[in-house]
Write an enzyme that holds these catalytic residues in place. Sequence first.
Site, PDB file in Angstrom:
ATOM      1  CG  ASP A 107      -1.607 -20.455   0.109  1.00  0.00           C
ATOM      2  OD1 ASP A 107      -1.162 -20.282   1.263  1.00  0.00           O
ATOM      3  OD2 ASP A 107      -1.003 -21.148  -0.746  1.00  0.00           O
ATOM      4  CG  ASP A 122     -13.761  -7.135   1.604  1.00  0.00           C
ATOM      5  OD1 ASP A 122     -13.650  -6.342   2.557  1.00  0.00           O
ATOM      6  OD2 ASP A 122     -14.121  -6.782   0.460  1.00  0.00           O
ATOM      7  CG  ASP A 124      -8.148  -4.805   1.364  1.00  0.00           C
ATOM      8  OD1 ASP A 124      -9.144  -4.299   1.922  1.00  0.00           O
ATOM      9  OD2 ASP A 124      -7.995  -4.829   0.133  1.00  0.00           O
ATOM     10  CE  LYS A 155       2.341 -18.068  -1.095  1.00  0.00           C
ATOM     11  NZ  LYS A 155       1.524 -19.300  -1.127  1.00  0.00           N
ATOM     12  CE1 TYR A 178      -3.453  -2.752   0.814  1.00  0.00           C
ATOM     13  CE2 TYR A 178      -4.613  -0.668   0.888  1.00  0.00           C
ATOM     14  CZ  TYR A 178      -4.633  -2.033   0.782  1.00  0.00           C
ATOM     15  OH  TYR A 178      -5.829  -2.675   0.636  1.00  0.00           O
TER      16      TYR A 178
HETATM   17  C1  IPM Z   1     -10.579  -1.110   3.335  1.00  0.00           C
HETATM   18  C2  IPM Z   1     -10.713  -0.612   1.925  1.00  0.00           C
HETATM   19  C3  IPM Z   1      -9.533   0.287   1.595  1.00  0.00           C
HETATM   20  C4  IPM Z   1      -8.270  -0.551   1.694  1.00  0.00           C
HETATM   21  C5  IPM Z   1      -9.608   0.999   0.232  1.00  0.00           C
HETATM   22  C6  IPM Z   1     -10.887   1.771   0.086  1.00  0.00           C
HETATM   23  C7  IPM Z   1      -8.405   1.858  -0.011  1.00  0.00           C
HETATM   24  O1  IPM Z   1     -10.840  -1.666   1.039  1.00  0.00           O
HETATM   25  O2  IPM Z   1     -10.513  -0.292   4.254  1.00  0.00           O
HETATM   26  O3  IPM Z   1     -10.547  -2.335   3.516  1.00  0.00           O
HETATM   27  O4  IPM Z   1      -7.901  -1.246   0.750  1.00  0.00           O
HETATM   28  O5  IPM Z   1      -7.639  -0.512   2.739  1.00  0.00           O
HETATM   29 MG    MG Z   2     -11.001  -3.545   1.948  1.00  0.00          MG
END
Ligand code: IPM
Ligand code: MG
Length: 356
Positions: free
Chosen positions: A221, A249, A245, A189, A142
């Site tokens: 993984d 999700d 990240d 990893k 990042y």
């Molecule tokens: C999160 C989001 C952000 C990230 C984006 C919007 C930059 O996906 O906070 O998880 O990747 O960190």
């Molecule tokens: Mg995210």
Amino acid sequence: MNKNILVIPGDGIGQEVTTWGQKALAKIADKYHHNFTFDIALMGHEAIEATGNPLPDETLAKAKATDAILFGAIGHIKYDNDPSAKVRPEQGLLKIRKELGLYANLRPIKLFDELLEASSIKPEILKGSDILFFRELTGDVYFGEKKRSEDRKTASDLMIYSTYEVERIAEKAFLAARTRRKKLCSVDKANVLESSRLWREVVQEMAKKYTDIEVEHMFIDNAAMQLIKDPKRFDVVLTANLFGDILTDEASQIAGSMGMLASASIGDKVGFYEPIHGSAHDIVGKNLANPLASILSASLLLDISFGLKTEADNLIAAVEQVLKQGFRTKDIANAKTEASMILGTKEMGQKVIDLI
Ligand code: IPM
Ligand code: MG
């Protein structure tokens, strides 16, 4: 208690949901006789439109001066389909994370029993899951150097970590594990990446100090697979920025919906609280967004930044109560939910406020 709270609704459904997080905080202030002063600031697409800058100086100055920040969401489809855009809403979020030193992103994944049926994963696999993610937030690809060759045909993002960056977040994760089931899984990893080998070395070294914690190392993984195969095996999960990240999700499905998950970004000084869901432009202005993640973010803010545990628990209890009564927003409803129990953003938000 007298505190200042900066509200940054941001883009998309950020506006619609953050109102409810703020209202929840105001109701708590009222009930427990605190004095919360709210200010508001721009960030993201909205800020680009108004000032040309995704993180205006004024917003950054306010953020540095406040006691805690409640944030909504960031992003706009306009940029998603335009990789060549030089100025992007997300730059605002990344910059504020860096500027405020928010290196630890806590993402608690806790399933409300009422939502067992809302997930796409089988209830018997989910029941009892309770995971706390520690995602590193100010390093990795990042923030590593980004390059594009002169002919524009080659590009790279540097994946980079230094020992101190791993140590400071690992420390927080170990301490959190101590207050929970005393298990820590560090995800990397290390079979391929040098930065992961450094990560693992540091965590292994620190584990010697935390002998009461059961430490496990897992490749990303495998972790992605284990997470939906057997989520209950995880307690605290510690991982790098990019892996975190993606994994969080995925983990949102364990909590039924992205619309339920709150997060806290902490580090040097001020705390930053936000739902993990994005700006969801497909449902903007339709009164469909789930306000519960913003309200739960407000709960984390009360707990972590202000140390107001009773008040924080009151918000969680109100959310739980609404779910027990059978009310759902569309994202957490299922085929069995009666139409009359499916509420819009405003109706759901108001129900929670009334129950605080
Ligand atoms: C999160 C989001 C952000 C990230 C984006 C919007 C930059 O996906 O906070 O998880 O990747 O960190
Ligand atoms: Mg995210």
